[in-house]
Motif scaffolding. Sequence first.
Motif, PDB file in Angstrom:
ATOM      1  N   TRP A 123     -15.603 -20.274  23.696  1.00 24.25           N
ATOM      2  CA  TRP A 123     -14.340 -20.083  23.012  1.00 24.25           C
ATOM      3  C   TRP A 123     -14.106 -19.346  22.049  1.00 24.25           C
ATOM      4  O   TRP A 123     -13.101 -18.460  21.975  1.00 24.25           O
ATOM      5  N   ARG A 124     -15.105 -18.888  21.177  1.00 22.62           N
ATOM      6  CA  ARG A 124     -15.174 -17.940  20.261  1.00 22.62           C
ATOM      7  C   ARG A 124     -14.931 -16.623  20.785  1.00 22.62           C
ATOM      8  O   ARG A 124     -14.363 -15.942  20.263  1.00 22.62           O
ATOM      9  N   LYS A 125     -14.989 -16.401  22.003  1.00 23.40           N
ATOM     10  CA  LYS A 125     -15.309 -14.902  22.644  1.00 23.40           C
ATOM     11  C   LYS A 125     -13.788 -14.830  23.392  1.00 23.40           C
ATOM     12  O   LYS A 125     -13.506 -13.694  23.853  1.00 23.40           O
ATOM     13  N   ALA A 126     -12.879 -15.768  23.126  1.00 27.89           N
ATOM     14  CA  ALA A 126     -11.505 -15.606  23.966  1.00 27.89           C
ATOM     15  C   ALA A 126     -10.904 -14.450  23.363  1.00 27.89           C
ATOM     16  O   ALA A 126     -10.725 -14.344  22.006  1.00 27.89           O
ATOM     17  N   ASP A 127     -10.240 -13.874  24.148  1.00 27.80           N
ATOM     18  CA  ASP A 127      -9.142 -12.642  23.643  1.00 27.80           C
ATOM     19  C   ASP A 127      -7.867 -13.302  23.570  1.00 27.80           C
ATOM     20  O   ASP A 127      -6.989 -13.564  24.606  1.00 27.80           O
ATOM     21  N   ILE A 128      -7.406 -13.525  22.352  1.00 30.36           N
ATOM     22  CA  ILE A 128      -6.139 -13.981  21.993  1.00 30.36           C
ATOM     23  C   ILE A 128      -5.096 -12.898  21.411  1.00 30.36           C
ATOM     24  O   ILE A 128      -4.294 -13.170  20.758  1.00 30.36           O
ATOM     25  N   SER A 129      -5.500 -11.388  21.698  1.00 30.42           N
ATOM     26  CA  SER A 129      -4.903 -10.554  20.897  1.00 30.42           C
ATOM     27  C   SER A 129      -3.250 -10.449  21.394  1.00 30.42           C
ATOM     28  O   SER A 129      -2.402 -10.287  20.601  1.00 30.42           O
ATOM     29  N   ASP A 130      -3.219 -10.827  22.505  1.00 29.61           N
ATOM     30  CA  ASP A 130      -1.603 -10.778  23.449  1.00 29.61           C
ATOM     31  C   ASP A 130      -0.621 -11.804  22.919  1.00 29.61           C
ATOM     32  O   ASP A 130       0.369 -11.670  22.446  1.00 29.61           O
ATOM     33  N   VAL A 131      -1.468 -12.775  22.489  1.00 29.21           N
ATOM     34  CA  VAL A 131      -0.702 -14.080  21.946  1.00 29.21           C
ATOM     35  C   VAL A 131      -0.413 -13.867  20.575  1.00 29.21           C
ATOM     36  O   VAL A 131       0.761 -14.152  20.287  1.00 29.21           O
ATOM     37  N   GLU A 132      -1.281 -13.340  19.823  1.00 29.58           N
ATOM     38  CA  GLU A 132      -0.995 -12.770  18.417  1.00 29.58           C
ATOM     39  C   GLU A 132       0.191 -12.036  18.391  1.00 29.58           C
ATOM     40  O   GLU A 132       1.025 -12.000  17.581  1.00 29.58           O
ATOM     41  N   GLU A 133      -0.018 -11.075  19.504  1.00 28.67           N
ATOM     42  CA  GLU A 133       1.215  -9.937  19.268  1.00 28.67           C
ATOM     43  C   GLU A 133       2.452 -10.609  19.671  1.00 28.67           C
ATOM     44  O   GLU A 133       3.473 -10.182  19.091  1.00 28.67           O
ATOM     45  N   ALA A 134       2.523 -11.202  20.608  1.00 29.69           N
ATOM     46  CA  ALA A 134       3.915 -12.249  20.997  1.00 29.69           C
ATOM     47  C   ALA A 134       4.430 -12.886  19.761  1.00 29.69           C
ATOM     48  O   ALA A 134       5.528 -13.096  19.547  1.00 29.69           O
ATOM     49  N   LEU A 135       3.567 -13.613  19.106  1.00 30.96           N
ATOM     50  CA  LEU A 135       3.974 -14.352  17.830  1.00 30.96           C
ATOM     51  C   LEU A 135       4.446 -13.572  16.751  1.00 30.96           C
ATOM     52  O   LEU A 135       5.477 -13.710  16.088  1.00 30.96           O
ATOM     53  N   GLU A 136       3.788 -12.380  16.603  1.00 29.60           N
ATOM     54  CA  GLU A 136       4.197 -11.348  15.317  1.00 29.60           C
ATOM     55  C   GLU A 136       5.521 -10.911  15.903  1.00 29.60           C
ATOM     56  O   GLU A 136       6.691 -11.074  15.032  1.00 29.60           O
ATOM     57  N   ASP A 137       5.880 -10.573  17.110  1.00 30.79           N
ATOM     58  CA  ASP A 137       7.167 -10.233  17.665  1.00 30.79           C
ATOM     59  C   ASP A 137       8.292 -11.027  17.368  1.00 30.79           C
ATOM     60  O   ASP A 137       9.403 -11.161  16.970  1.00 30.79           O
ATOM     61  N   GLU A 138       7.930 -12.537  17.769  1.00 34.73           N
ATOM     62  CA  GLU A 138       8.871 -13.566  17.550  1.00 34.73           C
ATOM     63  C   GLU A 138       8.950 -13.725  16.214  1.00 34.73           C
ATOM     64  O   GLU A 138      10.254 -13.792  15.723  1.00 34.73           O
ATOM     65  N   ARG A 139       8.209 -13.799  15.218  1.00 36.99           N
ATOM     66  CA  ARG A 139       8.453 -13.733  13.822  1.00 36.99           C
ATOM     67  C   ARG A 139       9.127 -12.549  13.249  1.00 36.99           C
ATOM     68  O   ARG A 139      10.220 -12.975  12.443  1.00 36.99           O
ATOM     69  N   LEU A 140       9.107 -11.238  13.819  1.00 41.34           N
ATOM     70  CA  LEU A 140       9.906 -10.436  13.401  1.00 41.34           C
ATOM     71  C   LEU A 140      11.351 -10.345  13.903  1.00 41.34           C
ATOM     72  O   LEU A 140      12.191 -10.201  13.099  1.00 41.34           O
ATOM     73  N   VAL A 141      11.453 -10.907  14.992  1.00 41.12           N
ATOM     74  CA  VAL A 141      12.918 -11.238  15.580  1.00 41.12           C
ATOM     75  C   VAL A 141      13.636 -11.995  14.589  1.00 41.12           C
ATOM     76  O   VAL A 141      14.795 -11.952  14.040  1.00 41.12           O
ATOM     77  N   ASP A 142      12.917 -13.168  14.350  1.00 39.13           N
ATOM     78  CA  ASP A 142      13.344 -14.438  13.473  1.00 39.13           C
ATOM     79  C   ASP A 142      13.972 -13.636  12.038  1.00 39.13           C
ATOM     80  O   ASP A 142      15.069 -13.951  11.603  1.00 39.13           O
ATOM     81  N   LYS A 143      12.768 -12.968  11.369  1.00 34.86           N
ATOM     82  CA  LYS A 143      13.234 -12.620  10.185  1.00 34.86           C
ATOM     83  C   LYS A 143      14.349 -11.444  10.301  1.00 34.86           C
ATOM     84  O   LYS A 143      15.267 -11.493   9.276  1.00 34.86           O
ATOM     85  N   LEU A 144      14.458 -10.594  11.374  1.00 35.30           N
ATOM     86  CA  LEU A 144      15.850  -9.793  11.402  1.00 35.30           C
ATOM     87  C   LEU A 144      17.109 -10.690  11.495  1.00 35.30           C
ATOM     88  O   LEU A 144      18.033 -10.113  10.974  1.00 35.30           O
TER      89      LEU A 144
END
Length: 138
Positions: free
Chosen positions: A36-57
Motif C-alpha cells: 500500500w505504501r508503494k502506491a503511486d498517488i501523484s496523479d490524485v494529488e495533482e487533481a486535488l490541487e487543481d480542484e483547490r486552485l479552481v475553488d480558490k479562484l
Amino acid sequence: MAKKGLKRKGKGGRAPPTNDAKAKAMPGKHPNKKSWRKADISDVEEALEDERLVDKLKRESIKGKKNLGGSDLLFSVDTKGSGEGVSRADRREAARAKLFPEKVRLGLSASEEGKLARAEEKLERLEKQRPQPKRTNA
C-alpha cells in the motif's frame, strides 16, 4: 477438552482446501500493507490541487464582484427597522404574521371534493322539493 475418539473439525465443518482449490480461490496475492505504501498517488494529488486552485479562484472572483464600485460605503442595510408612524396594533399584527404565517392551501383532496359534491346535490334536491311561493299581483 475434547472427548477421546472425536476429532475437531475446522471452520464450519469443512475439510481443509487442497492446493488446487487454493489456486482457484486466490488468483493473485492479497496486497499487504507494505505494498500500500508503494502506491503511486501523484496523479490524485495533482487533481486535488487543481480542484483547490479552481475553488480558490472562484471565491476570489466572487469577492471581487461584491467590492466593485465601493458600494459598501454608499449604502447601509437597516436590519432593525423603523416603527415610526405605525400603530402598536399594526406592529403587533405584523409580528404575529411573522411568527404564525397563514396556512398555504394547495387545493382540495379527493375526499373533500366528494363531500362538496354531495352537499351540492343535497341542496339542489331540497330546493326542488320546496314549493315555490305563489305571487299575487294586487
